[in-house]
Motif scaffolding. Structure first.
Motif, mmCIF file in Angstrom:
data_model
loop_
_atom_site.group_PDB
_atom_site.id
_atom_site.type_symbol
_atom_site.label_atom_id
_atom_site.label_comp_id
_atom_site.label_asym_id
_atom_site.label_seq_id
_atom_site.Cartn_x
_atom_site.Cartn_y
_atom_site.Cartn_z
ATOM 1 N N ILE A 286 0.836 -1.207 0.000
ATOM 2 C CA ILE A 286 0.000 0.000 0.000
ATOM 3 C C ILE A 286 0.865 1.248 0.000
ATOM 4 O O ILE A 286 0.645 2.193 -0.782
ATOM 5 N N LEU A 287 1.878 1.272 0.880
ATOM 6 C CA LEU A 287 2.751 2.447 0.974
ATOM 7 C C LEU A 287 3.505 2.684 -0.331
ATOM 8 O O LEU A 287 3.726 3.840 -0.746
ATOM 9 N N ARG A 309 -12.412 -3.071 -1.163
ATOM 10 C CA ARG A 309 -12.211 -1.727 -0.630
ATOM 11 C C ARG A 309 -12.296 -1.748 0.898
ATOM 12 O O ARG A 309 -11.567 -1.021 1.584
ATOM 13 N N GLU A 310 -13.206 -2.589 1.435
ATOM 14 C CA GLU A 310 -13.341 -2.682 2.890
ATOM 15 C C GLU A 310 -12.034 -3.115 3.542
ATOM 16 O O GLU A 310 -11.648 -2.622 4.614
ATOM 17 N N ASN A 311 -11.342 -4.071 2.890
ATOM 18 C CA ASN A 311 -10.068 -4.545 3.421
ATOM 19 C C ASN A 311 -9.016 -3.439 3.382
ATOM 20 O O ASN A 311 -8.237 -3.258 4.336
ATOM 21 N N ILE A 312 -9.016 -2.667 2.316
ATOM 22 C CA ILE A 312 -8.045 -1.576 2.193
ATOM 23 C C ILE A 312 -8.319 -0.490 3.227
ATOM 24 O O ILE A 312 -7.385 0.093 3.812
ATOM 25 N N GLY A 317 -6.398 2.305 7.998
ATOM 26 C CA GLY A 317 -6.569 2.628 9.410
ATOM 27 C C GLY A 317 -5.398 2.143 10.248
ATOM 28 O O GLY A 317 -4.937 2.843 11.167
ATOM 29 N N LYS A 318 -4.899 0.921 9.956
ATOM 30 C CA LYS A 318 -3.738 0.376 10.670
ATOM 31 C C LYS A 318 -2.509 1.257 10.453
ATOM 32 O O LYS A 318 -1.760 1.556 11.399
ATOM 33 N N LEU A 319 -2.288 1.679 9.193
ATOM 34 C CA LEU A 319 -1.118 2.501 8.877
ATOM 35 C C LEU A 319 -1.197 3.854 9.578
ATOM 36 O O LEU A 319 -0.183 4.371 10.081
ATOM 37 N N LYS A 320 -2.398 4.426 9.621
ATOM 38 C CA LYS A 320 -2.554 5.719 10.302
ATOM 39 C C LYS A 320 -2.337 5.573 11.806
ATOM 40 O O LYS A 320 -1.728 6.441 12.431
ATOM 41 N N SER A 321 -2.854 4.467 12.387
ATOM 42 C CA SER A 321 -2.681 4.275 13.834
ATOM 43 C C SER A 321 -1.223 4.041 14.201
ATOM 44 O O SER A 321 -0.802 4.356 15.316
ATOM 45 N N LYS A 322 -0.435 3.499 13.277
ATOM 46 C CA LYS A 322 0.986 3.267 13.516
ATOM 47 C C LYS A 322 1.828 4.513 13.218
ATOM 48 O O LYS A 322 3.055 4.498 13.387
ATOM 49 N N GLY A 323 1.179 5.571 12.721
ATOM 50 C CA GLY A 323 1.896 6.804 12.423
ATOM 51 C C GLY A 323 2.683 6.739 11.132
ATOM 52 O O GLY A 323 3.582 7.566 10.914
ATOM 53 N N ARG A 324 2.372 5.809 10.266
ATOM 54 C CA ARG A 324 3.119 5.653 9.008
ATOM 55 C C ARG A 324 2.433 6.357 7.841
ATOM 56 O O ARG A 324 2.980 6.416 6.741
ATOM 57 N N LEU A 325 1.227 6.876 8.081
ATOM 58 C CA LEU A 325 0.468 7.467 6.983
ATOM 59 C C LEU A 325 -0.443 8.559 7.546
ATOM 60 O O LEU A 325 -1.087 8.359 8.584
#
Length: 340
Positions: A286-287, A309-312, A317-325
């Motif tokens: 994704i990144l 799309r639901e999976n993405i 959300g995971k990437l944002k919570s980890k501070g990577r996005l």
């Protein structure tokens, strides 16, 4: 007046309430003259001396030094009287007091008894609950020898049951007594027994006697009907020379259990590692797409990665919570910024 409730607890009640409770539990009944009388179950369960009414309603317990009945060779004797639940408790204490307990030294000391007390408890409970109280002059006999316990219970098997059917069929000669014992709290502490009440109404008593004894001694208890009027149960003791074999068997079981646990942990760890690796691959994919095209939509990312799309949305959300996005700008016209 102290009353035992159906759930095993006790309450203080007036005489009228107590009388109504006794009638409900069928401990008393009204005779033809309208006089309230104790039932057989009421005498056996709710009086301090049932043997006053039923002289044979007790357990004769004897411990012999050797292998045969010899009055000159008795180590301990006791006539066990009182309400049935108290008889069961006292009989178990008699066995515990007179059986040998071997020590197994490993990491500390482990006590190995001659008999499984859970099996003994079930055997005595069954004898008390299912004996024929109409047979006069015949009591339950609990005889301990150097190598075995013999438990004699007055009355043959009920409902045309055979000895071979005992582990599989369920029949009761004294249904009310069994029902009352199933409401009595455990009167004695039995190791490895998690039961809260004296009787188990699911018919598991005989299987427990057979399985617990076989596990400890390697022998299966034997039931025999004597002259259609008495049931004899013989439970073999753990011989002193078998303690080392039992210790080896216990260690082998512990070793196998540890191996199974280790394999389970390894599989769980591998599954966890595989899951972590797949998660990292998905997030990096994704990144990578976002680095090439910060304005790409989640729908387009899903299409390129072959998922929904639901999976993405979940992975964003995971990437944002980890501070990577992070998202810069509005939903339409904005762009994604990869921070790590």
């Amino acid at each position: 007046c102290l009353v035992l409730k159906s759930d095993g607890s006790t309450i203080y009640a007036t005489r009228d309430i107590a009388a109504a409770f006794y009638r409900k539990m069928k401990l008393t009944t009204t005779d033809a003259q309208g006089v309230e009388r104790l039932t057989t179950a009421g005498v056996l369960m709710a009086t301090e001396e049932p043997e006053r009414f039923f002289p044979s309603a007790y357990i004769q317990a004897v411990c012999y030094r050797g292998l045969v009945r010899d009055s000159a060779d008795q180590l301990d004797t006791l006539d066990i009287c009182g309400p049935l639940d108290e008889q069961i408790a006292t009989a178990c204490k008699f066995v515990r007091r007179n059986m040998r307990v071997y020590g197994m030294k490993d990491l500390g000391r482990t006590d190995i008894p001659q008999y499984s007390m859970t099996a003994v408890f079930e055997a005595i409970t069954n004898a008390v609950a299912h004996r024929d109280y109409s047979i006069t002059g015949s009591k339950i006999r609990l005889h301990m020898f150097k190598d075995r316990i013999e438990l004699f219970s007055p009355g043959g098997l009920p409902d045309r049951m055979t000895v071979d059917e005992l582990p599989y069929r369920q029949a009761s000669r004294n249904e009310l007594i069994c029902s009352l014992l199933a409401r009595c709290p455990m009167p004695v502490d039995i190791p490895d027994c998690t039961r809260n009440y004296v009787m188990d109404r699911r018919g598991e008593g005989v299987p427990v006697i057979l399985e617990r004894t076989k596990h400890l001694t390697g022998t299966v208890p034997e039931y025999r009907v004597l002259s259609e009027s008495e049931l004899l149960l013989t439970i073999k003791a753990l011989p002193e020379g078998s303690v080392e074999k039992f210790q080896q068997k216990t260690r082998l079981i512990q070793q196998k259990t540890a191996e199974i646990h280790q394999k389970k942990v390894s599989v769980q760890q591998k599954t966890s590692d595989d899951s972590t690796e797949k998660s990292e691959m998905m997030m990096e994919s994704i990144l990578s797409l976002l680095r090439e095209n910060p304005s790409i939509s989640q729908k387009a990312v899903a299409a390129q990665l072959g998922t929904t799309r639901e999976n993405i949305v979940y992975w964003f959300g995971k990437l944002k919570s980890k501070g990577r996005l992070i998202r810069r700008g509005p939903d339409k016209g904005g762009e994604w910024v990869v921070t790590k």
